[in-house]
Design a protein around this motif. Sequence first.
Motif, mmCIF file in Angstrom:
data_model
loop_
_atom_site.group_PDB
_atom_site.id
_atom_site.type_symbol
_atom_site.label_atom_id
_atom_site.label_comp_id
_atom_site.label_asym_id
_atom_site.label_seq_id
_atom_site.Cartn_x
_atom_site.Cartn_y
_atom_site.Cartn_z
ATOM 1 N N HIS A 135 5.446 13.234 9.388
ATOM 2 C CA HIS A 135 5.967 13.046 8.038
ATOM 3 C C HIS A 135 6.682 14.294 7.529
ATOM 4 O O HIS A 135 6.466 14.741 6.409
ATOM 5 N N GLN A 163 3.217 9.434 -0.518
ATOM 6 C CA GLN A 163 3.521 8.944 -1.863
ATOM 7 C C GLN A 163 2.380 9.278 -2.816
ATOM 8 O O GLN A 163 2.611 9.666 -3.960
ATOM 9 N N LYS A 204 0.090 15.491 7.580
ATOM 10 C CA LYS A 204 1.394 14.816 7.459
ATOM 11 C C LYS A 204 2.344 15.348 8.529
ATOM 12 O O LYS A 204 3.086 14.593 9.137
ATOM 13 N N THR A 258 0.839 -1.193 0.000
ATOM 14 C CA THR A 258 0.000 0.000 0.000
ATOM 15 C C THR A 258 0.876 1.246 0.000
ATOM 16 O O THR A 258 1.847 1.330 0.737
ATOM 17 N N LYS A 259 0.509 2.185 -0.834
ATOM 18 C CA LYS A 259 1.257 3.447 -0.889
ATOM 19 C C LYS A 259 0.842 4.342 0.260
ATOM 20 O O LYS A 259 -0.329 4.407 0.623
ATOM 21 N N SER A 260 1.826 5.060 0.811
ATOM 22 C CA SER A 260 1.525 6.017 1.872
ATOM 23 C C SER A 260 0.795 7.215 1.281
ATOM 24 O O SER A 260 0.841 7.472 0.074
ATOM 25 N N SER A 261 0.154 7.976 2.153
ATOM 26 C CA SER A 261 -0.545 9.169 1.674
ATOM 27 C C SER A 261 0.437 10.202 1.124
ATOM 28 O O SER A 261 0.109 10.932 0.198
ATOM 29 N N SER A 265 8.577 8.470 2.435
ATOM 30 C CA SER A 265 7.207 8.895 2.742
ATOM 31 C C SER A 265 7.203 10.122 3.647
ATOM 32 O O SER A 265 6.480 10.194 4.633
ATOM 33 N N SER A 266 8.039 11.084 3.283
ATOM 34 C CA SER A 266 8.093 12.320 4.057
ATOM 35 C C SER A 266 8.397 13.500 3.152
ATOM 36 O O SER A 266 9.119 13.368 2.167
#
Length: 103
Positions: A71, A7, A66, A2-5, A37-38
């Motif tokens: 993030h 990404q 984030k 699953t892709k991070s938000s 993912s940051s």
Amino acid sequence: MTKSSVQQIIERWPSRRALAGDLGLEKVVIHRWHQRSSIPGEYFVPMLEVAAERGISLLRDELERKRQNGHIVASAQPACSGGQVNVKATLASGAETAGVGQQ
């Protein structure tokens, strides 16, 4: 996987090269953001501006979430070759941010 938000936000641009160009960065920088993912907090406003110019849906609230979830990458690096240093906000999950990175 699953892709991070984060990404998913990066992938709203036509390409990582396009996002890098919009922000005046090298493509490898965007690639690293995607891998980690940051997104550095100092790029929130510029990202919002270039997203609006491109017609990409991106809200300040998304980026703030984030930040609240940790993030934001932390580092200190020269802002220019003239020796000035720009310290980016340092956040880990739950860390306080008062006065960090403010000028």
